[in-house]
Design a protein around this motif. Structure first.
Motif, PDB file in Angstrom:
ATOM      1  N   ALA A 194       0.874  -1.090  -0.092  1.00 15.14           N
ATOM      2  CA  ALA A 194       0.058   0.111   0.027  1.00 15.14           C
ATOM      3  C   ALA A 194       0.973   1.318   0.057  1.00 15.14           C
ATOM      4  O   ALA A 194       0.529   2.290  -0.730  1.00 15.14           O
ATOM      5  CB  ALA A 194      -0.933  -0.041   1.079  1.00 15.14           C
ATOM      6  N   HIS A 195       2.176   1.221   0.714  1.00 17.02           N
ATOM      7  CA  HIS A 195       2.719   2.411   0.895  1.00 17.02           C
ATOM      8  C   HIS A 195       3.633   2.634  -0.564  1.00 17.02           C
ATOM      9  O   HIS A 195       3.352   3.759  -0.934  1.00 17.02           O
ATOM     10  CB  HIS A 195       4.160   2.311   1.933  1.00 17.02           C
ATOM     11  CG  HIS A 195       4.771   3.150   1.954  1.00 17.02           C
ATOM     12  ND1 HIS A 195       6.108   3.492   1.205  1.00 17.02           N
ATOM     13  CD2 HIS A 195       4.765   4.305   2.690  1.00 17.02           C
ATOM     14  CE1 HIS A 195       6.738   4.376   1.644  1.00 17.02           C
ATOM     15  NE2 HIS A 195       6.030   5.142   2.477  1.00 17.02           N
ATOM     16  N   GLY A 247      -1.239   5.797   3.697  1.00 17.26           N
ATOM     17  CA  GLY A 247      -1.519   6.902   3.046  1.00 17.26           C
ATOM     18  C   GLY A 247      -2.999   6.605   2.340  1.00 17.26           C
ATOM     19  O   GLY A 247      -3.962   6.612   3.108  1.00 17.26           O
ATOM     20  N   THR A 248      -2.970   7.026   1.074  1.00 15.83           N
ATOM     21  CA  THR A 248      -4.273   6.934   0.337  1.00 15.83           C
ATOM     22  C   THR A 248      -4.438   5.654  -0.284  1.00 15.83           C
ATOM     23  O   THR A 248      -5.612   5.561  -0.857  1.00 15.83           O
ATOM     24  CB  THR A 248      -3.880   7.919  -0.760  1.00 15.83           C
ATOM     25  OG1 THR A 248      -3.302   7.543  -1.661  1.00 15.83           O
ATOM     26  CG2 THR A 248      -3.938   9.423  -0.356  1.00 15.83           C
ATOM     27  N   THR A 249      -3.905   4.570   0.089  1.00 16.47           N
ATOM     28  CA  THR A 249      -4.097   3.119  -0.300  1.00 16.47           C
ATOM     29  C   THR A 249      -4.467   2.121   0.513  1.00 16.47           C
ATOM     30  O   THR A 249      -3.900   2.163   1.667  1.00 16.47           O
ATOM     31  CB  THR A 249      -2.856   2.788  -1.372  1.00 16.47           C
ATOM     32  OG1 THR A 249      -2.580   3.757  -2.267  1.00 16.47           O
ATOM     33  CG2 THR A 249      -3.149   1.486  -1.993  1.00 16.47           C
ATOM     34  N   VAL A 250      -5.322   1.412   0.303  1.00 17.34           N
ATOM     35  CA  VAL A 250      -5.676   0.297   1.312  1.00 17.34           C
ATOM     36  C   VAL A 250      -5.493  -1.160   0.445  1.00 17.34           C
ATOM     37  O   VAL A 250      -5.895  -1.351  -0.655  1.00 17.34           O
ATOM     38  CB  VAL A 250      -7.076   0.471   1.527  1.00 17.34           C
ATOM     39  CG1 VAL A 250      -7.560  -0.898   2.370  1.00 17.34           C
ATOM     40  CG2 VAL A 250      -7.449   1.622   2.508  1.00 17.34           C
ATOM     41  N   ALA A 251      -4.777  -2.039   1.187  1.00 21.03           N
ATOM     42  CA  ALA A 251      -4.610  -3.243   0.675  1.00 21.03           C
ATOM     43  C   ALA A 251      -5.330  -4.364   1.296  1.00 21.03           C
ATOM     44  O   ALA A 251      -5.324  -4.241   2.618  1.00 21.03           O
ATOM     45  CB  ALA A 251      -3.083  -3.615   0.693  1.00 21.03           C
ATOM     46  N   LYS A 252      -5.761  -5.045   0.579  1.00 20.19           N
ATOM     47  CA  LYS A 252      -6.598  -6.276   1.531  1.00 20.19           C
ATOM     48  C   LYS A 252      -6.188  -7.467   1.047  1.00 20.19           C
ATOM     49  O   LYS A 252      -6.237  -8.017  -0.164  1.00 20.19           O
ATOM     50  CB  LYS A 252      -8.224  -6.184   1.001  1.00 20.19           C
ATOM     51  CG  LYS A 252      -8.945  -7.184   1.735  1.00 20.19           C
ATOM     52  CD  LYS A 252     -10.407  -6.885   1.502  1.00 20.19           C
ATOM     53  CE  LYS A 252     -11.331  -8.138   2.165  1.00 20.19           C
ATOM     54  NZ  LYS A 252     -12.812  -7.688   2.090  1.00 20.19           N
ATOM     55  N   ALA A 253      -5.740  -8.508   1.925  1.00 21.59           N
ATOM     56  CA  ALA A 253      -5.527  -9.814   1.860  1.00 21.59           C
ATOM     57  C   ALA A 253      -6.966 -10.811   1.863  1.00 21.59           C
ATOM     58  O   ALA A 253      -7.471 -10.601   3.033  1.00 21.59           O
ATOM     59  CB  ALA A 253      -4.525 -10.329   2.451  1.00 21.59           C
TER      60      ALA A 253
END
Length: 322
Positions: A16-17, A47-53
């Motif tokens: 995400a970073h 920040g402005t990003t979201v990561a989903k596993a």
């Protein structure tokens, strides 16, 4: 948290970073923030990003179809679009598929008076009125209810407290237990599958319009399922009547097909509302068993509601709502 779980969170935060941080600029970012960490999904923001596993047993083909749906122009202004395409959301060899999303501001759980029930209803009505742009898997609501009951059975085998929940579950039709297809006339609508206020965010953050998130359970099915959780909460006394009426009136005004435009909404909502009552009660008992505690006030209300509907015939189980 195990070392494997810690590594997964770290990897998601790094991913995400990288997407949210401008190249060749000095980094002043906050540390990655874990938004959720459950067996069915780990969500990390940087920040402005979201990561989903997603869960290891996720159907990747179905997830790809749902990702394409979220990115489709027909769903603009209804669903939060992803930052990834179906071909890049996860390598085929990854243990858990990963998707990437823009950050949106969620509903504030500390301010229930500001809960956007009417906004949620309008988004649902628009979703339900949208023709599926391509073939989609079935909405997973009944499957999630069945998993909740299975989890309760595992946690409390042959326990007396589970008997009313099982009685209410066994009284449901097979389609509501995920054991048969939904009735054709009601099973062709585009549905969210797991609607609650945690599935809304403002985007662009922080003051953009509300959008629906979380495509994991999305697909075709009975649109009444998306109204079932607030209906069940209202019937149990957890959702104030004014909030329920605001939600229902906004849905009807927006042309939602799950209930008639006027008159009694409960005949169409009865079975899904009972199923969500069972699901909530089953999860409550499983959590109480795991945490070795008694049900809290809200959980007790859902268990009482579940015991009550177990004694009522279909299409009457929620007519006693306040």
């Amino acid at each position: 948290m195990t070392s494997t779980e810690t590594s997964a969170v770290h990897d998601l935060g790094t991913l995400a970073h990288r997407l949210s941080h401008p190249a060749r600029t000095r980094c002043v970012c906050e540390p990655p923030q874990v938004l959720a960490d459950r067996p069915d999904g780990t969500v990390v923001r940087s920040g402005t990003t979201v990561a989903k596993a997603h869960a290891p047993d996720t159907d990747r083909e179905a997830l790809a179809a749902r990702m394409s749906l979220a990115a489709h122009p027909r769903l603009t202004g209804i669903l939060l679009p992803p930052l990834t395409t179906p071909r890049t959301f996860a390598p085929p060899t990854a243990a858990r598929p990963v998707t990437l999303w823009p950050f949106g501001v969620p509903v504030d759980p500390a301010d229930p008076g500001a809960a956007p029930w009417a906004d949620a209803a309008v988004l649902l009505a628009r979703l339900h009125r949208t023709a599926p742009p391509f073939p989609l898997p079935p909405m997973r609501g009944p499957v999630k209810a069945a998993r909740a009951v299975s989890r309760m059975r595992t946690a409390l085998p042959r326990h007396a407290s589970a008997l009313p929940v099982l009685a209410a579950w066994n009284a449901l039709p097979a389609w509501a237990r995920g054991e048969a297809p939904m009735p054709e006339a009601r099973g062709r609508f585009l549905c969210h599958g797991d609607l609650h206020l945690g599935q809304l965010v403002r985007h662009p953050a922080p003051h953009g319009p509300w959008l629906l998130i979380d495509v994991d359970d999305m697909g075709t099915g009975d649109p009444a399922w998306d109204l079932a959780r607030p209906a069940a909460w209202y019937a149990a006394g957890l959702l104030p009547p004014e909030d329920w009426l605001s939600f229902l009136d906004a849905y009807r005004s927006a042309g939602g097909p799950a209930v008639p435009a006027d008159g009694d909404p409960w005949p169409g909502l009865d079975v899904p509302a009972r199923a969500l009552t069972v699901q909530t009660a089953a999860l409550a008992l499983a959590k109480c068993a795991a945490e070795q505690r008694n049900p809290d006030e809200g959980e007790a209300l859902m268990l009482e509601s579940c015991a009550r509907i177990a004694t009522l015939p279909p299409e009457s189980a929620v007519e006693g709502a306040p």
